[in-house]
Design a protein around this motif. Structure first.
Motif, PDB file in Angstrom:
ATOM      1  N   GLU A 124       0.833  -1.204   0.000  1.00 54.05           N
ATOM      2  CA  GLU A 124       0.000   0.000   0.000  1.00 54.05           C
ATOM      3  C   GLU A 124       0.869   1.256   0.000  1.00 54.05           C
ATOM      4  N   LYS A 125       1.916   1.224   0.801  1.00 57.81           N
ATOM      5  CA  LYS A 125       2.814   2.378   0.876  1.00 57.81           C
ATOM      6  C   LYS A 125       3.542   2.582  -0.453  1.00 57.81           C
ATOM      7  N   ARG A 126       3.970   1.486  -1.069  1.00 58.15           N
ATOM      8  CA  ARG A 126       4.743   1.566  -2.313  1.00 58.15           C
ATOM      9  C   ARG A 126       3.964   2.279  -3.410  1.00 58.15           C
ATOM     10  N   SER A 127       2.692   2.022  -3.491  1.00 61.57           N
ATOM     11  CA  SER A 127       1.891   2.575  -4.574  1.00 61.57           C
ATOM     12  C   SER A 127       1.782   4.095  -4.506  1.00 61.57           C
ATOM     13  N   GLU A 128       2.093   4.666  -3.330  1.00 60.26           N
ATOM     14  CA  GLU A 128       1.986   6.113  -3.151  1.00 60.26           C
ATOM     15  C   GLU A 128       3.338   6.824  -3.269  1.00 60.26           C
ATOM     16  N   ILE A 129       4.414   6.054  -3.412  1.00 55.76           N
ATOM     17  CA  ILE A 129       5.761   6.644  -3.359  1.00 55.76           C
ATOM     18  C   ILE A 129       6.227   7.092  -4.743  1.00 55.76           C
ATOM     19  N   ASN A 130       6.800   8.278  -4.792  1.00 58.28           N
ATOM     20  CA  ASN A 130       7.532   8.721  -5.978  1.00 58.28           C
ATOM     21  C   ASN A 130       9.013   8.452  -5.709  1.00 58.28           C
ATOM     22  N   TRP A 131       9.504   7.334  -6.211  1.00 59.51           N
ATOM     23  CA  TRP A 131      10.856   6.896  -5.879  1.00 59.51           C
ATOM     24  C   TRP A 131      11.924   7.847  -6.416  1.00 59.51           C
ATOM     25  N   LEU A 132      11.588   8.654  -7.406  1.00 63.00           N
ATOM     26  CA  LEU A 132      12.578   9.587  -7.935  1.00 63.00           C
ATOM     27  C   LEU A 132      12.956  10.638  -6.908  1.00 63.00           C
ATOM     28  N   GLU A 133      12.106  10.833  -5.901  1.00 63.84           N
ATOM     29  CA  GLU A 133      12.384  11.806  -4.839  1.00 63.84           C
ATOM     30  C   GLU A 133      12.586  11.113  -3.497  1.00 63.84           C
ATOM     31  N   GLU A 134      13.045   9.871  -3.556  1.00 59.97           N
ATOM     32  CA  GLU A 134      13.311   9.094  -2.346  1.00 59.97           C
ATOM     33  C   GLU A 134      14.740   8.557  -2.400  1.00 59.97           C
ATOM     34  N   PRO A 135      15.308   8.178  -1.251  1.00 60.03           N
ATOM     35  CA  PRO A 135      16.639   7.562  -1.265  1.00 60.03           C
ATOM     36  C   PRO A 135      16.569   6.153  -1.842  1.00 60.03           C
ATOM     37  N   ILE A 136      17.483   5.836  -2.716  1.00 60.69           N
ATOM     38  CA  ILE A 136      17.588   4.483  -3.270  1.00 60.69           C
ATOM     39  C   ILE A 136      19.047   4.066  -3.211  1.00 60.69           C
ATOM     40  N   SER A 137      19.309   3.091  -2.383  1.00 58.52           N
ATOM     41  CA  SER A 137      20.644   2.496  -2.279  1.00 58.52           C
ATOM     42  C   SER A 137      20.475   0.994  -2.453  1.00 58.52           C
ATOM     43  N   VAL A 138      20.939   0.478  -3.572  1.00 56.76           N
ATOM     44  CA  VAL A 138      20.656  -0.898  -3.972  1.00 56.76           C
ATOM     45  C   VAL A 138      21.862  -1.788  -3.689  1.00 56.76           C
ATOM     46  N   TYR A 139      21.574  -2.957  -3.127  1.00 58.60           N
ATOM     47  CA  TYR A 139      22.586  -4.000  -2.916  1.00 58.60           C
ATOM     48  C   TYR A 139      22.347  -5.070  -3.968  1.00 58.60           C
ATOM     49  N   GLU A 140      23.255  -5.193  -4.941  1.00 56.32           N
ATOM     50  CA  GLU A 140      23.093  -6.176  -6.020  1.00 56.32           C
ATOM     51  C   GLU A 140      23.660  -7.522  -5.572  1.00 56.32           C
ATOM     52  N   VAL A 141      22.880  -8.580  -5.802  1.00 57.19           N
ATOM     53  CA  VAL A 141      23.221  -9.896  -5.254  1.00 57.19           C
ATOM     54  C   VAL A 141      23.093 -10.978  -6.313  1.00 57.19           C
ATOM     55  N   ASN A 142      24.059 -11.866  -6.330  1.00 60.86           N
ATOM     56  CA  ASN A 142      23.940 -13.129  -7.030  1.00 60.86           C
ATOM     57  C   ASN A 142      23.677 -14.196  -5.969  1.00 60.86           C
ATOM     58  N   LEU A 143      22.466 -14.752  -5.975  1.00 65.38           N
ATOM     59  CA  LEU A 143      22.082 -15.660  -4.890  1.00 65.38           C
ATOM     60  C   LEU A 143      22.951 -16.911  -4.851  1.00 65.38           C
ATOM     61  N   ALA A 144      23.502 -17.310  -5.992  1.00 62.76           N
ATOM     62  CA  ALA A 144      24.291 -18.543  -6.033  1.00 62.76           C
ATOM     63  C   ALA A 144      25.644 -18.401  -5.353  1.00 62.76           C
ATOM     64  N   SER A 145      26.122 -17.159  -5.184  1.00 59.90           N
ATOM     65  CA  SER A 145      27.478 -16.993  -4.661  1.00 59.90           C
ATOM     66  C   SER A 145      27.566 -15.997  -3.507  1.00 59.90           C
ATOM     67  N   TRP A 146      26.438 -15.472  -3.038  1.00 62.07           N
ATOM     68  CA  TRP A 146      26.503 -14.576  -1.881  1.00 62.07           C
ATOM     69  C   TRP A 146      27.084 -15.333  -0.692  1.00 62.07           C
ATOM     70  N   ALA A 147      26.577 -16.521  -0.473  1.00 60.10           N
ATOM     71  CA  ALA A 147      27.135 -17.406   0.558  1.00 60.10           C
ATOM     72  C   ALA A 147      26.765 -18.830   0.184  1.00 60.10           C
ATOM     73  N   ARG A 148      27.638 -19.766   0.526  1.00 60.04           N
ATOM     74  CA  ARG A 148      27.373 -21.187   0.282  1.00 60.04           C
ATOM     75  C   ARG A 148      27.651 -21.981   1.562  1.00 60.04           C
ATOM     76  N   VAL A 149      27.344 -23.266   1.481  1.00 61.09           N
ATOM     77  CA  VAL A 149      27.543 -24.143   2.635  1.00 61.09           C
ATOM     78  C   VAL A 149      28.661 -25.119   2.281  1.00 61.09           C
TER      79      VAL A 149
END
Length: 731
Positions: A235-260
Motif C-alpha cells: 500500500e505504501k509503495r503505490s503512493e511513493i515517488n521513488w525519484l524523490e526518495e533515497p535508493i541504495s541498492v545491494y546487487e546480489v547473485n544468490l548462487a554466490s553470496w554465501a554457500r555451505v
C-alpha cells in the motif's frame, strides 16, 4: 463396425492430427447414434461407465496398437468415465480427456493474437483446475507451424500418441485437459514440425522446472501456496515517488553470496537467504536489493542471463513459494526487491524457445535480425504480437505473483540498435534506412507504460550503455519510459580516475567533472555492478592504488563521492567489505575477511554512509535536476580536490561535499558556501572508526564573512588524506 477411414486411423496412430477431438472422445455419429473412441496403447480392455447406460459397456479393439471404439444408441452426447484393464491385470479409471470443451475462450485467443492478453500466464502452460467437476490439469501452448503437438509426461510414459492436443481454430494455440494430473507431475511438449521431425520442448509458460541438467517442466499450482504479509509495504509503495526518495541498492547473485562448504559447497535456499540476507541488507541500511536473474536457466556460468524458463523461478534455491517468502521478508523489513529481467535474447538450448515449432517462432529467421553472434543467442521478434504478449505478461507475472518492486532490464542497447556489435553487412536497416530497432523501441515503450499502469510505485531500470536519447523520458513525450537508466558513462569515467595513482589524477580531473555535463539528461542510477569485478577487471578494493591503508582510504573516499553525486546508487556484493578476489559465481564471498579490522570497518562505513544518505534529504530529494546541485569548485586540478553543494527542496537543506583525491592532508582549505551559519561535519571517511587517520574538523566549522569563489561567505576546513567530507548546514 469400424467407423473411421484407414487414413483417419493412421493419423491417430502416427500422431499426425491437428484435431484429435473430432475422432476421439464422444461424437455424434448420426441422429440416432454416438460413437466413443479411445486411443490407449497401454490398455487391454476399456469399459464405458455412465448414468445414461444401464450397464457398463466394453469398447471394441479396432486396432492392435490400442484404438478402441463403440457405437451406442443415443440421440445426444452424455457424460461418462472410462475403466481400464492393463496387460498386467492392473486397473484404473478416469474421465476421457477428449470429452471436455476448450478452456480458452475466443476472447482469450483474440487478446493473445492482438498482443494484449496481459495475464495470459493464467491461461497458457499447465494449470491445475477442476473442469466440469473433474480435477486435472489444462495444457496450452502456442505452436502455429506445428503439424501436431502432444503433452508427454510421467503420466503417459512420455508417449506422444496418448495425449495429442487440438489446435483452436487458426490461432496457433493448442490445448487439452487431462484429468487426474496432479501437482508435481513432469511434462513436456512433443511437437511434429512441418518438415516431419519431432522436437521436445519445455513449456514456455511453466511455473516450475526440474533442476539442471534435467529440464522437464513441473505441474505447479500457486493457489493457497503462500499467504502474503506485506500489505503495509504494498500500500505504501503505490503512493511513493521513488525519484524523490533515497535508493541504495545491494546487487546480489544468490548462487554466490554465501554457500555451505561443509555440504559440498551447496547453495543457500530461498528460506535460508530469508534468514541471513534480509538481516544483512537491513543491518547495513540499503533501501533495495537487486537479484541477478532467478528465472530458470541451464548454465550456472551464464549468471542467469540466458533464460529458458521465463515463468519458472529457478529450482536451484527452492520452490516458488519459498521465493515468495524471501520477498515477503524483505518487504516486512521495508526493503524493496528489484529483479534482473532479460527480454533481449534467449539461448539456443534444444528444449528452449529456439525454433520452437520447427519455425523461427519467438525469434527472427534471418540471423542478421535474429541472432547475437557474440553471445550465441537468439533475439526476440518484438514485432510479433504473440511474442510481445509473452514478454509483457512475463513482466507483469513477476510483479503480480511475486510482488517484485522493480525490473532492471538487461542489455537495452542490444535491443534498440539493429547494428549492435555488428559489422557492415551483418544487419538490416529499418524501413526508414536507420539503425534503430523500431519494433523493440515500441515494445519497450509498451512495457514501461503497462507495468506502471498496473503497478504504481514500481521501478523500471534500463541497463543502456549508449547515448540513446530519452531512455527515462515518459512515453507520452516520445521516450522509452523507464524510471531510471544505469549511468555507464559515470561508472567508466570515475573508475578510470580512481584507479590512477594520485600523483597522476590531476591530469584526469575531467573524468570527475564531465559526467556533470550530462548528469540530468536522464534519471540516472550510479552503478558499481557485477560487471566491474569480473573478467580480469579486479575487485573494487584491488582497483584502488597505493599501499594497504591507501587502498581502503581510496575506496571509502570513492564511495562517499558516489553517494553525494546526483543519482541513485547501486553496489555489488563484496565491494562493501573489500573482497580481494574477483567475483566468481562458483564460490561464496570471502566472509572470513570480516575477522580483519580494515574490512569490518569498511563495512561499518558503508552502514553509516547508507544511514547518512537516507537521513539527509539534500542527497536524494532533487537527484535529476540542476536545482539539487551546485558546484563550489570543479577546477582545483592541481590539488585534485572537488567540492559541490547538494540541495533539498527546503532552502536550508544544504550539504557541502568536498573530496581530497590525494594522500596529502590539507589544512585551512577554504570553500565558498551558499549561506552563513554552522556547517556540521556529518561524514568523514578518514574517521578512526573507519580505519582512517582521524583527521577532521572537530565536529564542524562556522562560516566567516570572507568572500570566496563568488560567494559572500566561506569556511576554512581541514581535508584529510584521501578523504571525503559532508558538511550539513545549520541555520
Amino acid at each position: 463396425m469400424v467407423t473411421l477411414k484407414q487414413s483417419e486411423i493412421n493419423q491417430l496412430l502416427n500422431a499426425q492430427t491437428k484435431n484429435p477431438h473430432q475422432f476421439l472422445g464422444i461424437n455424434q455419429l448420426d441422429q440416432d447414434n454416438v460413437v466413443i473412441r479411445v486411443f490407449e496403447p497401454y490398455a487391454k480392455r476399456i469399459f464405458v461407465e455412465s448414468e445414461f447406460l444401464d450397464n457398463e459397456i466394453e469398447l471394441d479393439l479396432i486396432n492392435d496398437q490400442g484404438l478402441f471404439e463403440k457405437v451406442i444408441k443415443s440421440t445426444e452426447l452424455f457424460d461418462y468415465k472410462l475403466n481400464y484393464e492393463g496387460y498386467n491385470e492392473e486397473k484404473w479409471s478416469r474421465k476421457d480427456s477428449y470429452s471436455f470443451a476448450p478452456i480458452l475462450s475466443d476472447y482469450d485467443l483474440y487478446l493473445f493474437s492482438e498482443g494484449n492478453h496481459h495475464r495470459v500466464y493464467d491461461k497458457m502452460g499447465a494449470h491445475v483446475i477442476t473442469n466440469e467437476g473433474v480435477e486435472g490439469a489444462s495444457f496450452t501452448v502456442w505452436a502455429p507451424e506445428a503439424e501436431r503437438v502432444s503433452v508427454i509426461g510421467s503420466f503417459n510414459n512420455w508417449d506422444g500418441r496418448v495425449h495429442q492436443m487440438r489446435m483452436l481454430g487458426h490461432s496457433g494455440v493448442w490445448e487439452i485437459f487431462i484429468p487426474h494430473i496432479k501437482e508435481g507431475d513432469l511434462y513436456r511438449f512433443e511437437i511434429l514440425t512441418k518438415e516431419e521431425y519431432i522436437v521436445v520442448k519445455s513449456d514456455p509458460y511453466a511455473f516450475y522446472t526440474e533442476m539442471r541438467p534435467a529440464n522437464a517442466s513441473i505441474v505447479y499450482d500457486y493457489n493457497g501456496k503462500y499467504e502474503w504479509e506485506d500489505q503495509d509495504w504494498m500500500e505504501k509503495r503505490s503512493e511513493i515517488n521513488w525519484l524523490e526518495e533515497p535508493i541504495s541498492v545491494y546487487e546480489v547473485n544468490l548462487a554466490s553470496w554465501a554457500r555451505v562448504p561443509e555440504e559440498e559447497n551447496r547453495f543457500l535456499t530461498y528460506k535460508e537467504l530469508a534468514d541471513k540476507l534480509v538481516d544483512y541488507v537491513k543491518d547495513h541500511n540499503y533501501t533495495h536489493v537487486e537479484l541477478m536473474p532467478i528465472a530458470e536457466h541451464p548454465l550456472d556460468e551464464s549468471w542467469g542471463y540466458q533464460v529458458t524458463g521465463y515463468f519458472s523461478t529457478t529450482s536451484r534455491f527452492g520452490k516458488p513459494e519459498d521465493l515468495m517468502y524471501l520477498i515477503d521478508e524483505f518487504h516486512k523489513n521495508d526493503i524493496g526487491v528489484i529483479l534482473d529481467w532479460v527480454p533481449g535474447h534467449f539461448p539456443k538450448d534444444p528444449h528452449g524457445l529456439g525454433r520452437f515449432d520447427g519455425s523461427a517462432l519467438y525469434e527472427h529467421l534471418d540471423p542478421r535480425l535474429g541472432e547475437h553472434q557474440d553471445w550465441g543467442t537468439y533475439i526476440f521478434n518484438y514485432g510479433r504480437n504473440e511474442v510481445k504478449n509473452f514478454l509483457i505478461s512475463n513482466a507483469l507475472y513477476w510483479l503480480d505473483k511475486f510482488h517484485i518492486d522493480g525490473l532492471r532490464v538487461d542489455a537495452v542497447a542490444s535491443m534498440v540498435y539493429l547494428d549492435y556489435s555488428r559489422e557492415e553487412g551483418e544487419w538490416i536497416p529499418n524501413k526508414y534506412g536507420g539503425r534503430e530497432n523500431l519494433e523493440a523501441i515500441e515494445f519497450l515503450q509498451y512495457f514501461n507504460s503497462i507495468t506502471h499502469e498496473y503497478y504504481p510505485g514500481i521501478l523500471t531500470i534500463a541497463e543502456e550503455s549508449t547515448a540513446f536519447e530519452g531512455v527515462s523520458k515518459p512515453t507520452y513525450l516520445g521516450g522509452l519510459g523507464f524510471s531510471m537508466k544505469w549511468n555507464m558513462g559515470w561508472m567508466n569515467d570515475s573508475l578510470e580516475y580512481i584507479e590512477k595513482d594520485p600523483i597522476y589524477r590531476k591530469y584526469h580531473h575531467n573524468n570527475l567533472t564531465f559526467p556533470l555535463v550530462y548528469a540530468f539528461n536522464e534519471n540516472f542510477m550510479l552503478v558499481l555492478s557485477h560487471d566491474e569485478v569480473v573478467h580480469g577487471k579486479g575487485s573494487m578494493i584491488n582497483k584502488m592504488p597505493g599501499d594497504y591503508w591507501q587502498k581502503f582510504a581510496n575506496l571509502r573516499l570513492f564511495y562517499s563521492y558516489m553517494f553525494a553525486h546526483p543519482g541513485k546508487n547501486l553496489l555489488f556484493m563484496g565491494g562493501d567489505f573489500g573482497q580481494w578476489k574477483e567475483w566468481k559465481d562458483t564460490q561464496s564471498l570471502d566472509w572470513n575477511l570480516l575477522e580483519y579490522e580494515p574490512h569490518q570497518k569498511l563495512l561499518d562505513f558503508i552502514r553509516d554512509l547508507n544511514s547518512t544518505y537516507q537521513v539527509e534529504r539534500a542527497l536524494w530529494e532533487i537527484d535529476f535536476s540542476y536545482d539539487g546541485f551546485e558546484w563550489i569548485s570543479c577546477d582545483d586540478v592541481d590539488n585534485s580536490v572537488l567540492s559541490f553543494v547538494r540541495k533539498g527542496k527546503e532552502p536550508d537543506e544544504l550539504i557541502v561535499c568536498v573530496f581530497n583525491f590525494t594522500p596529502m592532508e590539507r589544512h585551512n582549505y577554504r570553500l565558498g558556501v551558499p549561506k552563513a551559519g554552522y556547517y556540521e561535519e556529518i561524514l568523514n571517511t578518514d574517521a578512526e572508526q573507519y580505519w582512517g587517520s582521524n583527521l577532521g574538523n572537530m565536529g564542524g566549522v562556522w562560516s566567516e564573512s570572507i568572500p570566496w569563489q563568488d560567494r559572500a561567505d566561506s569556511i576554512s576546513v581541514t581535508l584529510p588524506p584521501l578523504g571525503g567530507l559532508y558538511f550539513k548546514y545549520k541555520k
